[in-house]
Design a protein around this motif. Structure first.
Motif, PDB file in Angstrom:
ATOM      1  N   ASP A 461       0.836  -1.196   0.000  1.00  0.00           N
ATOM      2  CA  ASP A 461       0.000   0.000   0.000  1.00  0.00           C
ATOM      3  C   ASP A 461       0.871   1.246   0.000  1.00  0.00           C
ATOM      4  O   ASP A 461       2.027   1.209   0.431  1.00  0.00           O
ATOM      5  CB  ASP A 461      -0.894   0.020   1.242  1.00  0.00           C
ATOM      6  N   VAL A 462       0.289   2.377  -0.445  1.00  0.00           N
ATOM      7  CA  VAL A 462       1.090   3.588  -0.628  1.00  0.00           C
ATOM      8  C   VAL A 462       1.693   4.076   0.683  1.00  0.00           C
ATOM      9  O   VAL A 462       2.840   4.541   0.712  1.00  0.00           O
ATOM     10  CB  VAL A 462       0.238   4.692  -1.311  1.00  0.00           C
ATOM     11  N   SER A 463       0.958   3.989   1.796  1.00  0.00           N
ATOM     12  CA  SER A 463       1.517   4.453   3.069  1.00  0.00           C
ATOM     13  C   SER A 463       2.648   3.538   3.545  1.00  0.00           C
ATOM     14  O   SER A 463       3.628   3.995   4.136  1.00  0.00           O
ATOM     15  CB  SER A 463       0.420   4.537   4.136  1.00  0.00           C
ATOM     16  N   ILE A 464       2.524   2.234   3.263  1.00  0.00           N
ATOM     17  CA  ILE A 464       3.579   1.289   3.620  1.00  0.00           C
ATOM     18  C   ILE A 464       4.790   1.505   2.715  1.00  0.00           C
ATOM     19  O   ILE A 464       5.942   1.417   3.154  1.00  0.00           O
ATOM     20  CB  ILE A 464       3.081  -0.170   3.511  1.00  0.00           C
ATOM     21  N   GLN A 465       4.542   1.819   1.425  1.00  0.00           N
ATOM     22  CA  GLN A 465       5.644   2.148   0.512  1.00  0.00           C
ATOM     23  C   GLN A 465       6.482   3.288   1.075  1.00  0.00           C
ATOM     24  O   GLN A 465       7.717   3.237   1.077  1.00  0.00           O
ATOM     25  CB  GLN A 465       5.089   2.550  -0.858  1.00  0.00           C
ATOM     26  N   SER A 466       5.795   4.324   1.552  1.00  0.00           N
ATOM     27  CA  SER A 466       6.489   5.488   2.090  1.00  0.00           C
ATOM     28  C   SER A 466       7.358   5.100   3.282  1.00  0.00           C
ATOM     29  O   SER A 466       8.498   5.548   3.416  1.00  0.00           O
ATOM     30  CB  SER A 466       5.454   6.547   2.497  1.00  0.00           C
ATOM     31  N   GLN A 467       6.848   4.222   4.146  1.00  0.00           N
ATOM     32  CA  GLN A 467       7.613   3.765   5.309  1.00  0.00           C
ATOM     33  C   GLN A 467       8.857   2.987   4.887  1.00  0.00           C
ATOM     34  O   GLN A 467       9.939   3.167   5.460  1.00  0.00           O
ATOM     35  CB  GLN A 467       6.734   2.884   6.197  1.00  0.00           C
ATOM     36  N   ILE A 468       8.717   2.115   3.889  1.00  0.00           N
ATOM     37  CA  ILE A 468       9.845   1.297   3.440  1.00  0.00           C
ATOM     38  C   ILE A 468      10.915   2.172   2.792  1.00  0.00           C
ATOM     39  O   ILE A 468      12.121   1.969   2.999  1.00  0.00           O
ATOM     40  CB  ILE A 468       9.371   0.198   2.456  1.00  0.00           C
ATOM     41  N   VAL A 469      10.494   3.181   2.002  1.00  0.00           N
ATOM     42  CA  VAL A 469      11.461   4.105   1.396  1.00  0.00           C
ATOM     43  C   VAL A 469      12.229   4.864   2.479  1.00  0.00           C
ATOM     44  O   VAL A 469      13.456   5.005   2.407  1.00  0.00           O
ATOM     45  CB  VAL A 469      10.745   5.093   0.440  1.00  0.00           C
ATOM     46  N   GLN A 470      11.511   5.354   3.492  1.00  0.00           N
ATOM     47  CA  GLN A 470      12.185   6.052   4.592  1.00  0.00           C
ATOM     48  C   GLN A 470      13.176   5.137   5.302  1.00  0.00           C
ATOM     49  O   GLN A 470      14.273   5.554   5.677  1.00  0.00           O
ATOM     50  CB  GLN A 470      11.148   6.580   5.581  1.00  0.00           C
ATOM     51  N   LEU A 471      12.792   3.868   5.486  1.00  0.00           N
ATOM     52  CA  LEU A 471      13.687   2.907   6.127  1.00  0.00           C
ATOM     53  C   LEU A 471      14.941   2.686   5.279  1.00  0.00           C
ATOM     54  O   LEU A 471      16.068   2.698   5.802  1.00  0.00           O
ATOM     55  CB  LEU A 471      12.947   1.581   6.335  1.00  0.00           C
ATOM     56  N   LEU A 472      14.762   2.491   3.969  1.00  0.00           N
ATOM     57  CA  LEU A 472      15.909   2.273   3.084  1.00  0.00           C
ATOM     58  C   LEU A 472      16.847   3.477   3.085  1.00  0.00           C
ATOM     59  O   LEU A 472      18.075   3.325   3.090  1.00  0.00           O
ATOM     60  CB  LEU A 472      15.423   1.981   1.656  1.00  0.00           C
ATOM     61  N   GLU A 473      16.277   4.673   3.081  1.00  0.00           N
ATOM     62  CA  GLU A 473      17.110   5.886   3.098  1.00  0.00           C
ATOM     63  C   GLU A 473      17.874   6.015   4.411  1.00  0.00           C
ATOM     64  O   GLU A 473      19.054   6.388   4.426  1.00  0.00           O
ATOM     65  CB  GLU A 473      16.236   7.114   2.856  1.00  0.00           C
ATOM     66  N   GLU A 474      17.224   5.695   5.522  1.00  0.00           N
ATOM     67  CA  GLU A 474      17.883   5.779   6.823  1.00  0.00           C
ATOM     68  C   GLU A 474      19.000   4.743   6.934  1.00  0.00           C
ATOM     69  O   GLU A 474      20.089   5.026   7.442  1.00  0.00           O
ATOM     70  CB  GLU A 474      16.851   5.587   7.936  1.00  0.00           C
ATOM     71  N   LEU A 475      18.740   3.534   6.447  1.00  0.00           N
ATOM     72  CA  LEU A 475      19.780   2.496   6.464  1.00  0.00           C
ATOM     73  C   LEU A 475      20.958   2.890   5.581  1.00  0.00           C
ATOM     74  O   LEU A 475      22.120   2.651   5.929  1.00  0.00           O
ATOM     75  CB  LEU A 475      19.184   1.161   5.995  1.00  0.00           C
ATOM     76  N   GLN A 476      20.659   3.513   4.444  1.00  0.00           N
ATOM     77  CA  GLN A 476      21.737   3.965   3.556  1.00  0.00           C
ATOM     78  C   GLN A 476      22.598   5.015   4.249  1.00  0.00           C
ATOM     79  O   GLN A 476      23.835   4.983   4.160  1.00  0.00           O
ATOM     80  CB  GLN A 476      21.135   4.536   2.273  1.00  0.00           C
ATOM     81  N   ARG A 477      21.938   5.931   4.949  1.00  0.00           N
ATOM     82  CA  ARG A 477      22.689   6.988   5.633  1.00  0.00           C
ATOM     83  C   ARG A 477      23.559   6.413   6.742  1.00  0.00           C
ATOM     84  O   ARG A 477      24.725   6.775   6.876  1.00  0.00           O
ATOM     85  CB  ARG A 477      21.711   8.019   6.223  1.00  0.00           C
ATOM     86  N   ARG A 478      22.991   5.492   7.535  1.00  0.00           N
ATOM     87  CA  ARG A 478      23.718   4.977   8.698  1.00  0.00           C
ATOM     88  C   ARG A 478      24.789   3.953   8.325  1.00  0.00           C
ATOM     89  O   ARG A 478      25.841   3.877   8.960  1.00  0.00           O
ATOM     90  CB  ARG A 478      22.745   4.338   9.696  1.00  0.00           C
ATOM     91  N   LEU A 479      24.519   3.155   7.276  1.00  0.00           N
ATOM     92  CA  LEU A 479      25.411   2.044   6.951  1.00  0.00           C
ATOM     93  C   LEU A 479      26.247   2.290   5.698  1.00  0.00           C
ATOM     94  O   LEU A 479      27.074   1.453   5.341  1.00  0.00           O
ATOM     95  CB  LEU A 479      24.589   0.758   6.767  1.00  0.00           C
ATOM     96  N   GLY A 480      26.028   3.441   5.024  1.00  0.00           N
ATOM     97  CA  GLY A 480      26.806   3.730   3.817  1.00  0.00           C
ATOM     98  C   GLY A 480      26.493   2.809   2.661  1.00  0.00           C
ATOM     99  O   GLY A 480      27.381   2.477   1.858  1.00  0.00           O
TER     100      GLY A 480
END
Length: 581
Positions: A461-480
């Motif tokens: 769902d679109v709201s879950i998509q938004s959550q997963i994108v935010q998670l991926l971006e945060e993991l990218q920032r923290r883990l490079g």
């Protein structure tokens, strides 16, 4: 004027040996003649259950309409017997289901499936029904109808199968059409064609439509009024413009806020934490003249990926977009050596992946992982989450004792926003979004540097998509982390990607910085993709002007096959036909 359909206080429950669950509670709405009503909400909100209750297609074994009325043309369908409903379905009410491949009979010819309802409900002879079926195939834009009539569902593309479903649903000119997520599994251009087709059919026949979807862009372009559902209850209803401009319920505002919007500028991403030994000016991944061909037998060859080149820098997200069959997923799998490339070269930090031995690839897989498209099919249903994630630790010998293994799994679950106690549960006990988080945790288990995200949002769902994108971006920032992000949702790709590559028929036709590509598309195919995106704004002038039905001609394809990427402006590459091509 009396509404065509009135649903009053509808409640539906499901029961098993242990308990009874009320899936829909006190739902009320109406549909006028010639009107399109949108029903929106996340998975589990009761949208499809409501639709199936109206059609009386719920299983009689474990479901029950507890109370309420379904008044259709003034008659209460909730009191109809199954035999009485058989005379209504197909003739007066039609339904388009979400997945046409599972809805069409694989053993029957397409033409026979359209003719069936015509013979039953309109008492036509086989010859008359065939003629009407051929007309319906032409109506829904399927050319060469005489040949197509005698073909089977597997011989049609996803978009064509959905057109067939529309032809079946409309064959008897029903007064009401219920479309249950009719475009969810389709590419954006095919989606636009199907929605325009439904609009045209409605104008010709005066059919009323109930459109069930979680895509507010689709709602904006199609619906007169909207019903918002949450956990089996209607939380808001109103005209489409009012819902978009003045949503009153917090849940409606949450859904609208989660929408990715093309007209919004891309938010600046914080710089990822620099990994040790990272070289910012040296590409992590280099793809040079990659070819991935498949032998189909009898001398036929599928050129899934045909001579493409690009690079991905450390800490970057490269988005790859295009329709089904464009070669996106094949490219990702070739980079990971899940396919053995037919030609070209793939370099990881200067090392040629395509020439590595199996033992060398096993070592390298610690650095390169994948998140799959379908969170339901990609997790072993017989294993607990502890073992699904822990399996990677076992293969690469990254956990000594059982206690260390469990501790690492629980850390990973916490990292992706799940309770560590989830380790003892099975996949079926989680929602789609939670399962995708488990898939991400599995990919992170071996501390990779590069992850292929293969359509990780399309089933959500679109709201879950938004959550997963935010998670991926945060993991990218923290883990490079470095991502190859594959998708056909151009709106979401814009916001997560640093650069975007557009693929068509196995080739890259355009490659540019994300903001540049969306604000200044240069290739005709990119423009076609962007024009087909349903905009979540019912007053948008662009929505009225778009022409999604443009299809590439043989000449366009000829040009793509003979084109080479050229840098038109710094950093913006476009496929241009070579002189004399």
């Amino acid at each position: 004027m009396e509404p065509l359909l009135q649903v009053r206080g509808l409640s539906v429950s499901f029961r098993n040996r242990h308990q009874e669950t009320e899936a829909v509670r006190g739902v009320s709405f109406e549909v006028g003649k010639g009107e399109t009503l949108g029903i929106v909400g996340e998975s589990g909100s009761g949208k499809s259950v409501t639709a199936r209750a109206i059609m009386r297609l719920l299983s009689s074994a474990n479901s029950e309409i507890k109370e309420g009325q379904i008044l259709f043309m003034g008659k209460n369908l909730a009191e109809y017997s199954e035999k009485e409903m058989e005379s209504i379905r197909g003739r007066d009410m039609g339904m388009i289901f979400q997945d046409p491949m599972t809805s069409l009979n694989p053993t029957m010819k397409i033409g026979e499936q359209i003719s069936e309802s015509l013979i039953k409900h309109r008492n036509l002879s086989a010859k008359e029904a065939r003629q009407q079926a051929l007309e319906m195939l032409n109506w829904v834009g399927i050319g060469d109808s005489e040949t197509r009539f005698d073909q089977y569902p597997h011989e049609f593309s996803g978009g064509m199968r959905q057109r067939v479903m529309i032809a079946i649903a409309l064959a008897c000119r029903p007064a009401l059409l219920i479309a249950d997520e009719p475009t969810t599994a389709l590419d954006v251009t095919i989606q636009a064609q199907i929605l325009d087709l439904m609009k045209n059919m409605q104008q010709r026949l005066g059919t009323s439509i109930i459109l069930i979807t979680h895509d507010f862009g689709v709602v904006a372009g199609m619906c007169d009024r909207v019903v918002v559902m949450k956990e089996g209850v209607v939380v808001e209803t109103g005209t489409t413009e009012r819902i978009f401009e003045h949503p009153s319920h917090p849940y409606t505002r949450k859904l609208l806020h989660a929408l990715p919007r093309l007209n919004e500028p891309k938010k600046a991403k914080p710089a990822p934490i620099r990994r040790e030994n990272a070289e910012p000016d040296v590409p992590l991944i280099e793809v040079k003249s990659l070819k991935q061909y498949f032998d189909l037998g009898r001398g036929r060859v599928l050129k899934a990926v045909d001579d493409i080149s690009f690079s991905i820098r450390e800490g970057e997200t490269l988005g790859v977009v295009g329709e089904s069959g464009s070669g996106k997923s094949t490219t990702g799998r070739a980079i990971l050596r899940l396919h053995q490339p037919t030609g070209g070269e793939i370099l990881y930090r200067g090392m040629a992946i395509n020439r590595m031995t199996r033992a060398e690839m096993k070592t390298l897989r610690r650095d390169m992982q994948i998140i799959f498209q379908d969170p339901y099919a990609s997790l072993n249903p017989r294993l607990k989450v502890l073992d699904i994630i822990g399996e990677a630790l076992d293969v690469h010998k990254l956990a000594g004792s059982r206690a260390e293994r469990r501790k690492r799994v629980e850390e990973l679950l916490d990292q992706v926003g799940l309770n560590p106690s989830s380790a003892e549960r099975y996949p079926h006990e989680f929602s789609g979004g939670q399962r995708q988080r488990i898939g991400i945790a599995r990919a992170l288990a071996v501390n990779p540097k590069f992850i292929v995200c293969d359509e990780p949002l399309s089933a959500l769902d679109v709201s879950i998509q938004s959550q997963i994108v935010q998670l991926l971006e945060e993991l990218q920032r923290r883990l490079g982390l470095t991502y190859l992000f594959i998708a056909h949702d151009l709106s979401m790709v814009k916001h997560i990607s640093d650069r975007v590559a557009v693929m068509y028929r196995g080739r890259i036709v355009e490659l540019a910085e994300s903001e540049e590509l969306y604000s200044n598309p240069l290739h005709a195919y990119t423009k076609s993709l962007l024009s087909a995106i349903p905009l979540p704004d019912p007053k948008s002038e662009a929505l009225k002007r778009r022409d999604p039905l443009r299809e590439f001609s043989g000449e366009d394809l000829y040009k793509v096959e003979r084109a080479r990427l050229q840098e038109i402006v710094p950093g913006h590459w476009v496929a241009v036909a070579e002189p004399g091509a």
